[in-house]
Scaffold this motif. Structure first.
Motif, PDB file in Angstrom:
ATOM      1  N   LEU A 130       0.761  -1.178   0.059  1.00 20.33           N
ATOM      2  CA  LEU A 130       0.087   0.002  -0.099  1.00 20.33           C
ATOM      3  C   LEU A 130       0.807   1.511  -0.011  1.00 20.33           C
ATOM      4  CD1 LEU A 130      -2.768  -1.024   2.638  1.00 20.33           C
ATOM      5  CD2 LEU A 130      -3.068  -0.974   0.101  1.00 20.33           C
ATOM      6  N   ILE A 131       2.036   1.248   0.583  1.00 17.61           N
ATOM      7  CA  ILE A 131       2.733   2.415   0.643  1.00 17.61           C
ATOM      8  C   ILE A 131       3.746   2.340  -0.812  1.00 17.61           C
ATOM      9  CG2 ILE A 131       4.869   3.645   1.674  1.00 17.61           C
ATOM     10  CD1 ILE A 131       3.564   2.328   4.360  1.00 17.61           C
ATOM     11  N   LYS A 132       3.585   3.233  -1.551  1.00 17.10           N
ATOM     12  CA  LYS A 132       4.201   3.488  -2.697  1.00 17.10           C
ATOM     13  C   LYS A 132       5.102   4.782  -2.621  1.00 17.10           C
ATOM     14  CE  LYS A 132       0.859   0.917  -5.543  1.00 17.10           C
ATOM     15  NZ  LYS A 132       1.630  -0.454  -5.097  1.00 17.10           N
ATOM     16  N   LYS A 133       4.562   5.709  -2.179  1.00 15.78           N
ATOM     17  CA  LYS A 133       5.361   7.080  -2.397  1.00 15.78           C
ATOM     18  C   LYS A 133       5.596   7.411  -0.590  1.00 15.78           C
ATOM     19  CE  LYS A 133       5.563  11.576  -4.424  1.00 15.78           C
ATOM     20  NZ  LYS A 133       4.713  12.496  -5.410  1.00 15.78           N
ATOM     21  N   ILE A 134       6.650   8.077  -0.434  1.00 14.49           N
ATOM     22  CA  ILE A 134       7.006   8.537   0.694  1.00 14.49           C
ATOM     23  C   ILE A 134       7.317  10.049   0.889  1.00 14.49           C
ATOM     24  CG2 ILE A 134       8.473   8.109   2.957  1.00 14.49           C
ATOM     25  CD1 ILE A 134       8.176   5.100   0.381  1.00 14.49           C
ATOM     26  N   GLY A 135       6.829  10.699   1.910  1.00 14.52           N
ATOM     27  CA  GLY A 135       7.208  12.400   1.821  1.00 14.52           C
ATOM     28  C   GLY A 135       8.118  12.322   3.128  1.00 14.52           C
ATOM     29  N   VAL A 136       9.126  13.179   3.147  1.00  9.96           N
ATOM     30  CA  VAL A 136       9.933  13.115   4.221  1.00  9.96           C
ATOM     31  C   VAL A 136      10.037  14.784   4.546  1.00  9.96           C
ATOM     32  CG1 VAL A 136      12.204  12.813   5.213  1.00  9.96           C
ATOM     33  CG2 VAL A 136      11.315  11.346   3.895  1.00  9.96           C
ATOM     34  N   VAL A 137       9.727  15.205   5.590  1.00  4.25           N
ATOM     35  CA  VAL A 137       9.695  16.766   5.884  1.00  4.25           C
ATOM     36  C   VAL A 137      11.213  16.827   6.602  1.00  4.25           C
ATOM     37  CG1 VAL A 137       8.495  18.610   6.948  1.00  4.25           C
ATOM     38  CG2 VAL A 137       7.164  16.545   6.350  1.00  4.25           C
ATOM     39  N   GLY A 138      11.991  17.902   6.236  1.00  5.03           N
ATOM     40  CA  GLY A 138      13.047  18.086   6.891  1.00  5.03           C
ATOM     41  C   GLY A 138      14.174  17.258   5.818  1.00  5.03           C
ATOM     42  N   SER A 139      15.231  18.209   5.421  1.00  4.41           N
ATOM     43  CA  SER A 139      16.359  17.349   4.597  1.00  4.41           C
ATOM     44  C   SER A 139      17.591  17.431   5.472  1.00  4.41           C
ATOM     45  CB  SER A 139      16.369  17.895   3.359  1.00  4.41           C
ATOM     46  OG  SER A 139      16.849  19.305   3.312  1.00  4.41           O
ATOM     47  N   GLN A 154       1.620   7.803   0.730  1.00  8.92           N
ATOM     48  CA  GLN A 154       0.794   7.059   1.589  1.00  8.92           C
ATOM     49  C   GLN A 154       1.757   6.766   2.771  1.00  8.92           C
ATOM     50  OE1 GLN A 154       2.205   5.641  -1.601  1.00  8.92           O
ATOM     51  NE2 GLN A 154      -0.183   6.435  -2.384  1.00  8.92           N
ATOM     52  N   LEU A 155       2.739   7.608   3.201  1.00 10.21           N
ATOM     53  CA  LEU A 155       3.325   7.677   4.547  1.00 10.21           C
ATOM     54  C   LEU A 155       4.085   8.802   4.307  1.00 10.21           C
ATOM     55  CD1 LEU A 155       4.768   6.409   6.945  1.00 10.21           C
ATOM     56  CD2 LEU A 155       6.555   5.319   5.488  1.00 10.21           C
ATOM     57  N   VAL A 156       4.030   9.699   5.536  1.00  8.49           N
ATOM     58  CA  VAL A 156       4.924  10.853   5.402  1.00  8.49           C
ATOM     59  C   VAL A 156       5.611  10.597   6.853  1.00  8.49           C
ATOM     60  CG1 VAL A 156       4.907  13.258   5.943  1.00  8.49           C
ATOM     61  CG2 VAL A 156       3.450  12.328   4.339  1.00  8.49           C
ATOM     62  N   ILE A 157       7.215  10.982   6.668  1.00  7.23           N
ATOM     63  CA  ILE A 157       7.998  11.039   7.884  1.00  7.23           C
ATOM     64  C   ILE A 157       8.611  12.323   8.200  1.00  7.23           C
ATOM     65  CG2 ILE A 157       9.818   9.652   8.917  1.00  7.23           C
ATOM     66  CD1 ILE A 157       9.626   7.577   6.769  1.00  7.23           C
ATOM     67  N   GLU A 158       8.235  12.849   9.288  1.00  2.00           N
ATOM     68  CA  GLU A 158       8.875  14.085   9.562  1.00  2.00           C
ATOM     69  C   GLU A 158      10.272  14.036  10.437  1.00  2.00           C
ATOM     70  OE1 GLU A 158       9.805  15.866  12.868  1.00  2.00           O
ATOM     71  OE2 GLU A 158       8.311  14.798  13.520  1.00  2.00           O
ATOM     72  N   ALA A 159      11.059  14.710  10.035  1.00  2.00           N
ATOM     73  CA  ALA A 159      12.313  14.846  10.576  1.00  2.00           C
ATOM     74  C   ALA A 159      13.042  16.144  10.917  1.00  2.00           C
ATOM     75  CB  ALA A 159      13.396  13.896   9.670  1.00  2.00           C
ATOM     76  N   VAL A 160      12.129  16.918  11.509  1.00  2.00           N
ATOM     77  CA  VAL A 160      12.485  18.376  11.711  1.00  2.00           C
ATOM     78  C   VAL A 160      12.913  18.406  13.066  1.00  2.00           C
ATOM     79  CG1 VAL A 160      10.906  19.250  10.201  1.00  2.00           C
ATOM     80  CG2 VAL A 160      10.314  19.203  12.539  1.00  2.00           C
ATOM     81  N   ALA A 187       4.219   9.921  10.420  1.00  2.00           N
ATOM     82  CA  ALA A 187       5.008   9.174  11.194  1.00  2.00           C
ATOM     83  C   ALA A 187       6.174  10.361  11.534  1.00  2.00           C
ATOM     84  CB  ALA A 187       5.852   8.055  10.722  1.00  2.00           C
ATOM     85  N   THR A 188       6.643  10.417  12.832  1.00  2.00           N
ATOM     86  CA  THR A 188       7.796  11.330  13.530  1.00  2.00           C
ATOM     87  C   THR A 188       8.947  10.255  13.729  1.00  2.00           C
ATOM     88  OG1 THR A 188       8.414  12.784  15.036  1.00  2.00           O
ATOM     89  CG2 THR A 188       6.627  11.243  15.667  1.00  2.00           C
ATOM     90  N   ASN A 189       9.932  11.030  13.338  1.00  2.00           N
ATOM     91  CA  ASN A 189      11.337  10.474  13.624  1.00  2.00           C
ATOM     92  C   ASN A 189      12.145  10.859  14.874  1.00  2.00           C
ATOM     93  OD1 ASN A 189      13.561   9.041  12.848  1.00  2.00           O
ATOM     94  ND2 ASN A 189      14.672  10.720  12.483  1.00  2.00           N
ATOM     95  N   THR A 190      10.963  11.639  15.638  1.00  2.00           N
ATOM     96  CA  THR A 190      11.622  12.255  16.946  1.00  2.00           C
ATOM     97  C   THR A 190      12.387  11.174  17.898  1.00  2.00           C
ATOM     98  OG1 THR A 190      10.888  13.222  18.906  1.00  2.00           O
ATOM     99  CG2 THR A 190       9.422  11.497  18.099  1.00  2.00           C
ATOM    100  N   SER A 191      13.295  11.788  18.600  1.00  2.00           N
ATOM    101  CA  SER A 191      14.305  10.722  19.378  1.00  2.00           C
ATOM    102  C   SER A 191      13.636  10.868  20.647  1.00  2.00           C
ATOM    103  CB  SER A 191      15.638  11.240  19.427  1.00  2.00           C
ATOM    104  OG  SER A 191      16.165  11.759  18.217  1.00  2.00           O
ATOM    105  N   SER A 192      12.932  11.540  21.275  1.00  2.00           N
ATOM    106  CA  SER A 192      12.490  11.692  22.548  1.00  2.00           C
ATOM    107  C   SER A 192      11.111  12.314  23.025  1.00  2.00           C
ATOM    108  CB  SER A 192      13.726  12.402  23.490  1.00  2.00           C
ATOM    109  OG  SER A 192      13.725  13.525  22.878  1.00  2.00           O
ATOM    110  N   LEU A 193      10.686  12.927  21.935  1.00  2.00           N
ATOM    111  CA  LEU A 193       9.417  13.669  22.358  1.00  2.00           C
ATOM    112  C   LEU A 193       8.120  12.348  22.286  1.00  2.00           C
ATOM    113  CD1 LEU A 193       9.629  16.836  20.077  1.00  2.00           C
ATOM    114  CD2 LEU A 193       9.902  16.608  22.505  1.00  2.00           C
ATOM    115  N   SER A 194       7.184  12.898  23.173  1.00  2.00           N
ATOM    116  CA  SER A 194       6.183  11.927  23.253  1.00  2.00           C
ATOM    117  C   SER A 194       5.098  11.816  21.707  1.00  2.00           C
ATOM    118  CB  SER A 194       5.255  12.294  24.269  1.00  2.00           C
ATOM    119  OG  SER A 194       3.694  11.917  24.289  1.00  2.00           O
ATOM    120  N   ILE A 195       4.962  10.739  21.285  1.00  2.00           N
ATOM    121  CA  ILE A 195       4.213  10.711  20.309  1.00  2.00           C
ATOM    122  C   ILE A 195       2.755  11.153  20.718  1.00  2.00           C
ATOM    123  CG2 ILE A 195       3.481   9.043  18.416  1.00  2.00           C
ATOM    124  CD1 ILE A 195       6.438   9.172  18.840  1.00  2.00           C
TER     125      ILE A 195
END
Ligand SMILES: NC(=O)c1ccc[n+]([C@@H]2O[C@H](COP(=O)([O-])OP(=O)(O)OC[C@H]3O[C@@H](n4cnc5c(N)ncnc54)[C@H](O)[C@@H]3O)[C@@H](O)[C@H]2O)c1
Length: 285
Positions: free
Chosen positions: A3-12, A85-91, A116-124
């Motif tokens: 189902l996941i074909k295209k991924i968005g990533v916020v923060g480069s 279909q999936l966005v990963i935030e990495a700001v 989704a968030t790539n946070t290391s420590s914040l609460s989801i």
């Protein structure tokens, strides 16, 4: 079905660019967003040169590199995420920035899109507190460098649905990662275990028991660690590492064993943040 074909990533930055490289190398279309064109262009060039180096080292073929480059898209327009279909935030590790991004994404993406968030420590749970459909928000925590490190923590907030977790677990395996599902607790697993590694090293250095160089060498040669605590802080980014320590400490209501060291803050104040600024505890000129 995939189902996941295209991924968005916020923060480069360090992580966003690494995650995008991982996606395109695994044959997924990926769109990478940052706040300005210069930043996102720099990240794109960086990914392309990493792919070229992999060809030189014969780790991937020229055809694989060309395909990966074709799958990579960069933008400063978040509406380009509408068919992901999936966005990963990495700001940066700041709750207000992350919350604002999730609110914007809800306006743009379909209600089926996993956020989704790539946070290391914040609460989801806290990050998803201001979104309308927190069931599709989860932690998807990669390690640095994302294309190389096998582990990914899949973090379930209090309102994350089991379906969201299952989709991320399945997807992680498709991109050749080892997913570990964990609860939404401060630092999850790895960053909680790792706090004393950095904090005690800073204390030992500041107490003049041993130098930065000596501590790293001892951990590598005697402890068989791949990197010492200072080299690793430089790789992660001292600002990012400091933010994680502060966040874990605060989330445990100030438990003294997680207390940050002021020297790390001094390093952040000096602007010597590690590899990304060509200098931190070590020099990278
Ligand atoms: N560095 C690591 O080793 C590491 C490892 C795992 C997880 N993380 C987490 O990943 C996240 C990103 O860390 P990083 O090291 O890549 O940070 P970074 O500082 O290298 O990159 C952050 C990027 O976000 C961009 N940005 C800032 N505000 C933005 C906004 N409003 N919208 C879009 N982009 C914006 C910046 O321009 C920058 O390019 C953090 O949550 C961090 O805790 C970091």
């Amino acid at each position: 079905m995939d189902l996941i074909k295209k991924i968005g990533v916020v923060g480069s930055g360090t992580m966003g660019a690494g995650i995008v490289q991982l996606m395109v190398q695994n044959g997924y279309a990926a769109v990478m967003f940052d706040i300005d064109q210069v930043t996102v262009d720099k990240a794109k060039v960086g990914i392309e040169s990493k792919l070229e180096r992999l060809v030189e080292k014969k780790k991937i073929s020229t055809a694989e590199m060309n395909l990966a480059k074709e799958l990579l898209e960069s933008t400063t327009d978040l509406t380009r995420f509408k068919d992901c279909q999936l966005v990963i935030e990495a700001v940066p590790e700041k709750l207000e920035i992350k919350r604002s991004i999730f609110q914007q994404l809800e306006e743009i993406c379909s209600v089926e899109t996993i956020l989704a968030t790539n946070t290391s420590s914040l609460s989801i749970t806290e990050i998803s507190g201001t979104v309308q459909h927190p069931n599709r928000v989860a932690g998807f925590h990669f390690f640095n460098p994302a294309p190389v490190m096998p582990l990914v923590e899949v973090v379930q907030g209090l309102k994350t649905s089991p379906e969201t977790i299952e989709s991320l677990v399945q997807f992680a395996m498709k991109i050749n990662k080892n997913p570990v599902v964990c609860k939404d607790t401060p630092g999850f697993i790895v960053n909680r275990v790792a706090r004393p590694f950095y904090n005690e090293a800073l204390r030992i250095m500041n107490d003049q028991v041993a130098s930065v160089d000596q501590i790293d060498r001892i951990m590598k040669k005697a402890g068989n660690f791949k990197m010492g605590p200072f080299e690793l802080q430089d790789l992660i980014g001292i600002d990012i590492n400091f933010a994680t320590t502060k966040s874990v400490h605060a989330s445990f209501y100030g438990e003294s064993r997680f207390r940050p060291h002021y020297y790390q803050e001094r390093m952040v104040q000096s602007g010597n943040l590690g590899r990304k600024t060509k200098g931190g505890f070590f020099s990278y000129e």
